[in-house]
Design a protein around this motif. Sequence first.
Motif, PDB file in Angstrom:
ATOM      1  N   ILE A   1      44.656 -20.567  27.768  1.00 22.15           N
ATOM      2  CA  ILE A   1      43.932 -22.048  28.198  1.00 22.15           C
ATOM      3  C   ILE A   1      42.867 -22.353  27.487  1.00 22.15           C
ATOM      4  O   ILE A   1      42.743 -23.492  26.873  1.00 22.15           O
ATOM      5  CB  ILE A   1      43.675 -21.845  29.768  1.00 22.15           C
TER       6      ILE A   1
ATOM      7  N   SER B   1      46.520 -18.318  42.131  1.00 26.08           N
ATOM      8  CA  SER B   1      47.538 -19.273  41.832  1.00 26.08           C
ATOM      9  C   SER B   1      49.122 -18.622  41.364  1.00 26.08           C
ATOM     10  O   SER B   1      50.379 -19.292  41.520  1.00 26.08           O
ATOM     11  CB  SER B   1      47.256 -20.119  40.617  1.00 26.08           C
TER      12      SER B   1
ATOM     13  N   GLU C   1      49.076 -25.023  28.743  1.00 24.05           N
ATOM     14  CA  GLU C   1      48.386 -26.162  29.603  1.00 24.05           C
ATOM     15  C   GLU C   1      47.550 -25.847  30.658  1.00 24.05           C
ATOM     16  O   GLU C   1      47.491 -25.058  31.294  1.00 24.05           O
ATOM     17  CB  GLU C   1      50.050 -26.805  30.251  1.00 24.05           C
ATOM     18  N   ASP C   2      46.340 -26.535  30.709  1.00 25.08           N
ATOM     19  CA  ASP C   2      45.484 -26.436  31.587  1.00 25.08           C
ATOM     20  C   ASP C   2      45.667 -27.295  32.732  1.00 25.08           C
ATOM     21  O   ASP C   2      45.508 -28.477  32.987  1.00 25.08           O
ATOM     22  CB  ASP C   2      44.239 -26.910  31.066  1.00 25.08           C
ATOM     23  N   THR C   3      46.467 -26.543  34.029  1.00 28.95           N
ATOM     24  CA  THR C   3      46.504 -27.106  35.235  1.00 28.95           C
ATOM     25  C   THR C   3      45.523 -27.107  36.153  1.00 28.95           C
ATOM     26  O   THR C   3      45.477 -27.390  37.246  1.00 28.95           O
ATOM     27  CB  THR C   3      47.857 -26.513  35.872  1.00 28.95           C
ATOM     28  N   HIS C   4      44.429 -26.682  35.693  1.00 25.54           N
ATOM     29  CA  HIS C   4      43.052 -26.389  36.792  1.00 25.54           C
ATOM     30  C   HIS C   4      41.933 -27.222  36.292  1.00 25.54           C
ATOM     31  O   HIS C   4      40.970 -27.195  37.033  1.00 25.54           O
ATOM     32  CB  HIS C   4      42.770 -25.085  36.622  1.00 25.54           C
ATOM     33  N   ASP C   5      42.147 -28.094  35.292  1.00 29.88           N
ATOM     34  CA  ASP C   5      41.179 -29.036  34.832  1.00 29.88           C
ATOM     35  C   ASP C   5      39.859 -28.431  34.610  1.00 29.88           C
ATOM     36  O   ASP C   5      38.714 -28.609  34.841  1.00 29.88           O
ATOM     37  CB  ASP C   5      40.945 -30.114  36.078  1.00 29.88           C
TER      38      ASP C   5
END
Length: 355
Positions: free
Chosen positions: A340, A270, A346-350
């Motif tokens: 994370i 990413s 911020e957790d943008t990967h769930d």
Amino acid sequence: MQDIKIELRKELLEKPQDMKKVKFGKTFTDHMFLMNYNSKDGWHDARIVPHEPIPMDMGAMVFHYAQEIFEGMKAYRTESGDIQFFRPYENIRRMAASGERVSMPAVDEDMFMEALRKLVEVEKEWVPKEEGTSLYIRPFMIATDVGLGVHASDNYLFCILTCPVGSYYPEGINPIRIMIEDEDVRAVRGGTGFAKCGGNYAASIRASVKAGKKGYSQVLWLDGVERKYIEEVGAMNIMFKIDGKIVTPSLNGSVLPGVTRKSSIELLKSWGYEVEERLISVDELVEAAKAGKLEEAWGTGTAAVVSPVGWLTYKDETYEATGSKIGEVTQKLYDGLTGIQWGKIEDTHDWIVKL
């Protein structure tokens, strides 16, 4: 999904006051989760009870034929006081895969997750608040049939233990020295190398003792057939930055599919790094080090998250990766993953599951 019965300890244990003095895996919380299985009733009698020894017959099959599996995961307390898990379903599914390899029954994913939630909720005061600390969670399963004879058990016990753990790096991240083992073998393809079972770790102890006596922190294993391809470190997966690319051994059946490994690869991609999962020979690694192309090396795992490797020794020759300093990518990866996990990024990967 069955209800979980809860029996609370009447007199609670004293919680540690100084997490810097807590040794990993030595201090357990007040309670544990237990659940039984047999082929007639399936999984039943789910319960949270006071942590205490479990009476076992000396003829139980787990003692004689090593039919057991386990997992390692953590619960983290954020700055706001919330408690969260990091990719728990990855651990749940990996435990099912380990169980399938050694003919043990899988726990329903939702039931497994509910057990984790309920136990951590009961033990939430044990989740430490200090920087870098967490609640380590150890789910495991053992065969409990009594009798001598090599076959799959009909009865099993599923357990979850929890213990508070301090920061893996209380004094900062220091690169380690690792020894590439060229005599003993940890696992082979077609065996249990990809499973998280005790036999794999027992097979690694002799080489670890030998390495420890020589001043090395970990053993780096080669494949069990040709003794030439890099596989993993004793308690971690391994990654290298070679000539600008991130390279890590492919999952070939004898390498543990680490959750931190998987998360690292996804994060690195990413960020725009080129990541190769492939065979890496020890000769290629040595040549890269000699040519100055081995720019970084690090291990990945639940306990340490990321562990920088400063030096590698093979056949009594030592090669430098980053020496006494941590590499740029290694540091970025550590900061990204822990950010994370503790809710600072911020957790943008769930990946995060809230309690």
